[in-house]
Scaffold this motif. Structure first.
Motif, PDB file in Angstrom:
ATOM      1  N   ALA A 155       2.535   6.864   1.172  1.00 60.42           N
ATOM      2  CA  ALA A 155       1.387   6.043   0.643  1.00 60.42           C
ATOM      3  C   ALA A 155       1.368   6.442  -0.848  1.00 60.42           C
ATOM      4  O   ALA A 155       0.911   5.526  -1.774  1.00 60.42           O
ATOM      5  N   ARG A 156       1.087   7.578  -1.115  1.00 64.45           N
ATOM      6  CA  ARG A 156       0.783   8.230  -2.271  1.00 64.45           C
ATOM      7  C   ARG A 156       1.531   8.657  -3.386  1.00 64.45           C
ATOM      8  O   ARG A 156       1.591   9.029  -4.318  1.00 64.45           O
ATOM      9  N   GLN A 212       1.020  11.108   3.972  1.00 60.27           N
ATOM     10  CA  GLN A 212       0.414  10.804   2.599  1.00 60.27           C
ATOM     11  C   GLN A 212       1.373  10.384   1.541  1.00 60.27           C
ATOM     12  O   GLN A 212       0.873   9.683   0.877  1.00 60.27           O
ATOM     13  N   PRO A 238       0.912  -1.153  -0.038  1.00 60.36           N
ATOM     14  CA  PRO A 238       0.162  -0.092  -0.109  1.00 60.36           C
ATOM     15  C   PRO A 238       0.758   1.073  -0.034  1.00 60.36           C
ATOM     16  O   PRO A 238       0.380   2.384   0.009  1.00 60.36           O
ATOM     17  N   PHE A 239       2.130   1.354  -0.134  1.00 60.64           N
ATOM     18  CA  PHE A 239       3.033   2.193  -0.093  1.00 60.64           C
ATOM     19  C   PHE A 239       3.588   2.513  -1.231  1.00 60.64           C
ATOM     20  O   PHE A 239       4.112   1.654  -1.866  1.00 60.64           O
ATOM     21  N   GLY A 244       7.260   3.528   5.108  1.00 61.23           N
ATOM     22  CA  GLY A 244       6.183   3.252   5.540  1.00 61.23           C
ATOM     23  C   GLY A 244       6.409   2.079   6.673  1.00 61.23           C
ATOM     24  O   GLY A 244       5.640   2.358   7.707  1.00 61.23           O
TER      25      GLY A 244
END
Length: 442
Positions: free
Chosen positions: A362-363, A359, A216-217, A223
């Protein structure tokens, strides 16, 4: 209540002594232009992507006769580094990772030349075993296990102190720069370096796939590392900016002393360093040993008189100088950037950046920026600061500009490749080829 400088006069006195000695390790002012050094970690993998054992490359690398083996704690059993005049190879926490350390360099182009020579040699040695060296920030297939951990005494003690959390260091590969700083700017540079962690991660994350799966990272290494002793803020951004070096030493001293030297051995510990100070007084060597295992995004390195910038993953090879140029530019533009961030974000700027930090891990560049054109403004200031150095180093920011324009960092690109072509495609993308070409950004 745990002892701290606020309620134990003996601790406060010890902290003050340690802070004075710590500051004395740095020059009063720094010579210009600042010199730079690099600590670049590279995963080494087999043809199917599992972690290789880099110790099997030592003989190939020693064959030329210009490197000297260094052994763990004076023993003749475990080679932990091969040292040379311009660069050295070091065994990392994981046996599948090599760290290349360069000598201090006057500019980024000298640093680039030295690093490329060292990587070329490493890639050719790995190719003799049909292995690959990756421009990537984490082992893509092998999970963090005790089997991967280098058998250094201190690593074994850290594992006993931290448990499975420590094993994440066996698989990660960061790209760190050392930059000369002076005593008169230590606090400012430390705060700015940590404040810029989300900027560097947004633009330089490169570890979305590990254990053979999409995570998810964007920055899997940051992360997962953020979860290590999270209550003590040992990794990533600290909870707040520091007000002085005394404040820094005091804050660091209120964390767990994970390992210590006792009777010529390194043993695990579970008490706060302030408790050690109450018993032993201002033991400076013990403080440096303790502080070495605080892994914030920016660290003051007393051994070198530098600021170490840490949050970048290892970069794709053809853009391998991107994180170095960005980090140096940020430090050179520290005052302008700090003034801009405080003006743009207001009194809560630190907490806003900590939220942005979570944030971007992750994104990546898909995370909403904390102010309009925030990253563009900061990169522009970094570019101008590099231009003022007079070496043309601002050219090395070309990949950063391209990432901003495309809103796509290396992790987001790697994620796309993995989703389309799987692990085979990711390995082909990340592998540094034996027939090296000079990166397109130079």
């Amino acid at each position: 209540m745990h002892p701290s400088s606020s309620n134990h006069p003996a601790v406060a006195e010890a902290v003050a002594v340690l802070a004075e000695r710590f500051m004395a390790c740095f020059p009063a002012t720094v010579s210009r232009p600042r010199t730079v050094g690099r600590e670049a970690e590279y995963p080494v993998v087999t043809a199917t992507g599992e972690a290789a054992d880099v110790r099997r490359l030592w003989d190939y690398l020693l064959a030329r006769g210009d490197l000297e083996p260094k052994y763990d704690d004076g023993t003749r059993n475990l080679i932990v580094a091969l040292t040379g005049e311009d660069y050295s190879y070091a065994l990392e926490v994981g046996v599948g990772t090599v760290e290349i350390n360069t000598r201090p360099c006057p500019d980024l182009f000298t640093l680039q030349e030295i690093l490329e020579a060292a990587v070329t040699r490493l890639v050719r040695a790995a190719a003799r075993r049909s292995w690959m060296v990756l421009g990537y920030g984490i082992q893509p297939v092998s999970p963090p296990t005790l089997r991967l951990m280098s058998p250094k005494q201190r690593y074994q003690s850290l594992y006993r102190a931290m448990g499975a959390e420590w094993l994440w260091y066996t698989v990660t590969a960061s790209d760190q720069i050392q930059i000369d700083i002076g005593r008169d700017e230590m606090v400012e540079m430390l705060n700015l370096g940590n404040l810029m962690a989300p900027v560097i991660i947004a633009l330089c994350a490169n570890s979305p796939v590990y254990e053979g799966r999409l995570s998810p990272f964007c920055s899997g290494r940051e992360g997962r590392m953020a979860q290590i002793h999270a209550s003590e803020h040992r990794h990533g951004m600290p909870a707040r900016p520091y007000t002085s070096i005394v404040d820094y030493v005091d804050t660091v001293s209120q964390t767990t002393f994970l390992i210590l030297r006792a009777d010529n051995e390194v043993v695990p510990s579970s008490r706060l360093f302030t408790e050690y100070l109450l018993e032993h007084g201002p033991d400076f060597e013990a403080f440096l040993f303790h502080e070495h295992y605080i892994w914030n995004s920016a660290r003051l390195r007393a051994a070198y008189g530098t600021i170490e910038i840490r949050p970048a993953c290892q970069q794709p090879w053809r853009e391998h100088m991107a994180a170095m140029a960005l980090s140096l530019g940020l430090i050179e533009a520290a005052r302008e950037i700090l003034a801009y961030v405080q003006e743009a974000l207001g009194e809560e700027y630190w907490e806003i950046m900590r939220n942005y930090h979570r944030q971007v891990i992750a994104r990546g560049l898909a995370a909403p920026q904390p102010a309009p054109r925030f990253l563009y403004r900061i990169v522009a200031m970094a570019e101008e600061a590099l231009r003022r150095r007079g070496f043309g180093e601002e050219r090395l920011l070309l990949p950063i500009h391209n990432r901003l324009q495309r809103q796509l960092n290396p992790a987001q690109q790697a994620r796309r490749i993995f989703q389309v072509d799987g692990l085979h495609g990711l390995l082909a993308h990340a592998a540094i080829r034996p027939a090296l070409t000079r990166p397109a950004s130079s």
